[in-house]
Design a protein around this motif. Structure first.
Motif, PDB file in Angstrom:
ATOM      1  N   GLN A   1     -11.346  18.189  -5.433  1.00 42.93           N
ATOM      2  CA  GLN A   1     -12.199  19.364  -5.526  1.00 42.93           C
ATOM      3  C   GLN A   1     -13.557  18.932  -6.048  1.00 42.93           C
ATOM      4  O   GLN A   1     -13.667  18.299  -7.089  1.00 42.93           O
ATOM      5  N   PHE A   2     -14.597  19.236  -5.291  1.00 41.68           N
ATOM      6  CA  PHE A   2     -15.971  18.980  -5.687  1.00 41.68           C
ATOM      7  C   PHE A   2     -16.696  20.315  -5.634  1.00 41.68           C
ATOM      8  O   PHE A   2     -17.013  20.801  -4.559  1.00 41.68           O
ATOM      9  N   GLY A   3     -16.935  20.896  -6.791  1.00 43.40           N
ATOM     10  CA  GLY A   3     -17.526  22.233  -6.818  1.00 43.40           C
ATOM     11  C   GLY A   3     -16.586  23.209  -6.150  1.00 43.40           C
ATOM     12  O   GLY A   3     -15.420  23.309  -6.523  1.00 43.40           O
ATOM     13  N   THR A   4     -17.066  23.884  -5.127  1.00 45.02           N
ATOM     14  CA  THR A   4     -16.218  24.847  -4.413  1.00 45.02           C
ATOM     15  C   THR A   4     -15.506  24.219  -3.220  1.00 45.02           C
ATOM     16  O   THR A   4     -14.641  24.848  -2.623  1.00 45.02           O
ATOM     17  N   LEU A   5     -15.871  22.974  -2.877  1.00 45.52           N
ATOM     18  CA  LEU A   5     -15.235  22.284  -1.752  1.00 45.52           C
ATOM     19  C   LEU A   5     -13.881  21.732  -2.181  1.00 45.52           C
ATOM     20  O   LEU A   5     -13.775  20.983  -3.146  1.00 45.52           O
ATOM     21  N   LYS A   6     -12.837  22.127  -1.469  1.00 42.65           N
ATOM     22  CA  LYS A   6     -11.488  21.644  -1.768  1.00 42.65           C
ATOM     23  C   LYS A   6     -10.914  21.041  -0.491  1.00 42.65           C
ATOM     24  O   LYS A   6     -11.077  21.599   0.591  1.00 42.65           O
ATOM     25  N   TYR A   7     -10.258  19.902  -0.623  1.00 44.81           N
ATOM     26  CA  TYR A   7      -9.607  19.318   0.547  1.00 44.81           C
ATOM     27  C   TYR A   7      -8.489  18.387   0.121  1.00 44.81           C
ATOM     28  O   TYR A   7      -8.399  17.964  -1.015  1.00 44.81           O
ATOM     29  N   ILE A   8      -7.641  18.083   1.073  1.00 45.66           N
ATOM     30  CA  ILE A   8      -6.542  17.145   0.867  1.00 45.66           C
ATOM     31  C   ILE A   8      -6.846  15.921   1.707  1.00 45.66           C
ATOM     32  O   ILE A   8      -7.283  16.022   2.843  1.00 45.66           O
ATOM     33  N   ASP A   9      -6.618  14.752   1.149  1.00 49.61           N
ATOM     34  CA  ASP A   9      -6.922  13.514   1.846  1.00 49.61           C
ATOM     35  C   ASP A   9      -5.788  12.521   1.619  1.00 49.61           C
ATOM     36  O   ASP A   9      -5.012  12.657   0.689  1.00 49.61           O
ATOM     37  N   VAL A  10      -5.717  11.536   2.468  1.00 47.79           N
ATOM     38  CA  VAL A  10      -4.748  10.455   2.318  1.00 47.79           C
ATOM     39  C   VAL A  10      -5.477   9.279   1.699  1.00 47.79           C
ATOM     40  O   VAL A  10      -6.569   8.914   2.130  1.00 47.79           O
ATOM     41  N   ILE A  11      -4.903   8.713   0.644  1.00 47.53           N
ATOM     42  CA  ILE A  11      -5.467   7.516   0.050  1.00 47.53           C
ATOM     43  C   ILE A  11      -4.411   6.434   0.051  1.00 47.53           C
ATOM     44  O   ILE A  11      -3.222   6.724   0.064  1.00 47.53           O
ATOM     45  N   TYR A  12      -4.870   5.204   0.062  1.00 50.10           N
ATOM     46  CA  TYR A  12      -3.982   4.058   0.019  1.00 50.10           C
ATOM     47  C   TYR A  12      -4.140   3.385  -1.337  1.00 50.10           C
ATOM     48  O   TYR A  12      -5.261   3.215  -1.810  1.00 50.10           O
TER      49      TYR A  12
ATOM     50  N   ILE B   1       0.875  -1.160   0.000  1.00 45.68           N
ATOM     51  CA  ILE B   1       0.000   0.000   0.000  1.00 45.68           C
ATOM     52  C   ILE B   1       0.916   1.215   0.000  1.00 45.68           C
ATOM     53  O   ILE B   1       1.810   1.343   0.831  1.00 45.68           O
ATOM     54  N   CYS B   2       0.692   2.068  -0.930  1.00 50.18           N
ATOM     55  CA  CYS B   2       1.468   3.299  -1.024  1.00 50.18           C
ATOM     56  C   CYS B   2       0.583   4.422  -0.518  1.00 50.18           C
ATOM     57  O   CYS B   2      -0.551   4.572  -0.962  1.00 50.18           O
ATOM     58  N   ILE B   3       1.071   5.190   0.429  1.00 53.00           N
ATOM     59  CA  ILE B   3       0.291   6.324   0.910  1.00 53.00           C
ATOM     60  C   ILE B   3       0.533   7.487  -0.039  1.00 53.00           C
ATOM     61  O   ILE B   3       1.671   7.847  -0.316  1.00 53.00           O
ATOM     62  N   ARG B   4      -0.544   8.034  -0.545  1.00 54.72           N
ATOM     63  CA  ARG B   4      -0.447   9.213  -1.404  1.00 54.72           C
ATOM     64  C   ARG B   4      -1.316  10.314  -0.823  1.00 54.72           C
ATOM     65  O   ARG B   4      -2.398  10.057  -0.320  1.00 54.72           O
ATOM     66  N   ILE B   5      -0.842  11.511  -0.915  1.00 54.06           N
ATOM     67  CA  ILE B   5      -1.638  12.661  -0.525  1.00 54.06           C
ATOM     68  C   ILE B   5      -2.382  13.102  -1.786  1.00 54.06           C
ATOM     69  O   ILE B   5      -1.771  13.374  -2.808  1.00 54.06           O
ATOM     70  N   ALA B   6      -3.688  13.140  -1.705  1.00 52.00           N
ATOM     71  CA  ALA B   6      -4.490  13.463  -2.878  1.00 52.00           C
ATOM     72  C   ALA B   6      -5.225  14.777  -2.665  1.00 52.00           C
ATOM     73  O   ALA B   6      -5.679  15.077  -1.562  1.00 52.00           O
ATOM     74  N   TYR B   7      -5.336  15.556  -3.727  1.00 49.59           N
ATOM     75  CA  TYR B   7      -6.058  16.816  -3.706  1.00 49.59           C
ATOM     76  C   TYR B   7      -7.374  16.601  -4.425  1.00 49.59           C
ATOM     77  O   TYR B   7      -7.395  16.135  -5.559  1.00 49.59           O
TER      78      TYR B   7
ATOM     79  N   ALA C   1      -5.600  -0.589  -6.842  1.00 44.37           N
ATOM     80  CA  ALA C   1      -6.867  -0.381  -6.138  1.00 44.37           C
ATOM     81  C   ALA C   1      -6.665   0.757  -5.145  1.00 44.37           C
ATOM     82  O   ALA C   1      -5.684   0.771  -4.404  1.00 44.37           O
ATOM     83  N   TRP C   2      -7.583   1.714  -5.156  1.00 45.79           N
ATOM     84  CA  TRP C   2      -7.509   2.875  -4.274  1.00 45.79           C
ATOM     85  C   TRP C   2      -8.484   2.701  -3.120  1.00 45.79           C
ATOM     86  O   TRP C   2      -9.634   2.311  -3.338  1.00 45.79           O
ATOM     87  N   PHE C   3      -8.022   2.987  -1.897  1.00 44.37           N
ATOM     88  CA  PHE C   3      -8.832   2.873  -0.695  1.00 44.37           C
ATOM     89  C   PHE C   3      -8.722   4.149   0.126  1.00 44.37           C
ATOM     90  O   PHE C   3      -7.692   4.819   0.115  1.00 44.37           O
ATOM     91  N   THR C   4      -9.779   4.448   0.893  1.00 45.30           N
ATOM     92  CA  THR C   4      -9.730   5.567   1.826  1.00 45.30           C
ATOM     93  C   THR C   4      -8.920   5.145   3.049  1.00 45.30           C
ATOM     94  O   THR C   4      -8.572   3.973   3.211  1.00 45.30           O
ATOM     95  N   PHE C   5      -8.699   6.090   3.941  1.00 45.77           N
ATOM     96  CA  PHE C   5      -7.963   5.824   5.172  1.00 45.77           C
ATOM     97  C   PHE C   5      -8.628   4.726   5.995  1.00 45.77           C
ATOM     98  O   PHE C   5      -7.962   3.931   6.635  1.00 45.77           O
ATOM     99  N   ASP C   6      -9.981   4.664   5.942  1.00 46.31           N
ATOM    100  CA  ASP C   6     -10.689   3.641   6.719  1.00 46.31           C
ATOM    101  C   ASP C   6     -11.046   2.413   5.876  1.00 46.31           C
ATOM    102  O   ASP C   6     -12.002   1.708   6.158  1.00 46.31           O
ATOM    103  N   ALA C   7     -10.253   2.140   4.843  1.00 45.52           N
ATOM    104  CA  ALA C   7     -10.305   0.915   4.040  1.00 45.52           C
ATOM    105  C   ALA C   7     -11.559   0.771   3.176  1.00 45.52           C
ATOM    106  O   ALA C   7     -11.975  -0.331   2.864  1.00 45.52           O
ATOM    107  N   VAL C   8     -12.146   1.882   2.759  1.00 47.27           N
ATOM    108  CA  VAL C   8     -13.275   1.831   1.829  1.00 47.27           C
ATOM    109  C   VAL C   8     -12.715   1.902   0.409  1.00 47.27           C
ATOM    110  O   VAL C   8     -11.958   2.808   0.073  1.00 47.27           O
ATOM    111  N   TRP C   9     -13.107   0.925  -0.421  1.00 47.40           N
ATOM    112  CA  TRP C   9     -12.636   0.873  -1.800  1.00 47.40           C
ATOM    113  C   TRP C   9     -13.199   2.050  -2.587  1.00 47.40           C
ATOM    114  O   TRP C   9     -14.401   2.334  -2.528  1.00 47.40           O
ATOM    115  N   LEU C  10     -12.344   2.754  -3.330  1.00 48.09           N
ATOM    116  CA  LEU C  10     -12.764   3.878  -4.155  1.00 48.09           C
ATOM    117  C   LEU C  10     -12.819   3.515  -5.630  1.00 48.09           C
ATOM    118  O   LEU C  10     -13.789   3.826  -6.317  1.00 48.09           O
ATOM    119  N   MET C  11     -11.757   2.884  -6.115  1.00 46.09           N
ATOM    120  CA  MET C  11     -11.689   2.552  -7.535  1.00 46.09           C
ATOM    121  C   MET C  11     -10.539   1.593  -7.790  1.00 46.09           C
ATOM    122  O   MET C  11      -9.665   1.426  -6.943  1.00 46.09           O
TER     123      MET C  11
END
Length: 140
Positions: free
Chosen positions: A35-46, A27-33, A59-69
């Motif tokens: 943007q959804f409309g005007t909402l912008k945030y930085i998150d960690v993905i695995y 699992i590689c930790i990546r910092i992801a940017y 396979a991309w997962f959220t910090f709490d192991a939810v599959w994204l894509m």
């Protein structure tokens, strides 16, 4: 920094093949940017790199192991016939395919991305499995 893939990365929708634990899968930790409309945030993905039917996949997962894509590198020949036919009959038919990816997401049909080149220009062509061009995006 890399971490070995653990059973905690399994989700209800997407289950990582059990033999992945015997391979060099991390699992590689990546910092992801994002943007959804005007909402912008930085998150960690695995991101888990693995082989799926002899194709390289991520396979991309959220910090709490939810599959994204999952993004899978495919050879051009492995594309659905409808996608190949649509490309060969499109305005981009003279462009050279450089890379092909299949993207799978929750509750969505797979999307096939053809990265094509002509001279110094590059385009990403997004098709569904029926060969319908969803969008064409110029790489800059």
């Amino acid at each position: 920094m890399f971490f070995r893939l653990t059973a905690a990365m399994r989700t209800n929708r997407y289950s990582v093949p059990s033999d992945i634990f015997k391979e060099k899968s991390y699992i590689c930790i990546r910092i992801a940017y994002f943007q959804f409309g005007t909402l912008k945030y930085i998150d960690v993905i695995y991101i888990a790199d693995f082989q799926d039917q002899n194709y390289e996949s991520e396979a991309w997962f959220t910090f709490d192991a939810v599959w994204l894509m999952t993004e899978t590198d495919l050879p051009y020949a492995a594309l659905p016939e409808a996608v190949k036919n649509a490309f060969q009959n499109s305005e981009y038919r003279s462009w050279r395919p450089d890379d092909v990816d299949m993207i799978e997401r929750e509750s969505m049909e797979p999307v096939y991305v053809l990265e094509v080149e002509q001279g110094s220009r590059e385009m990403d062509l997004y098709y569904n499995a029926e060969g319908i061009l969803i969008k064409a995006v110029e790489d800059s």
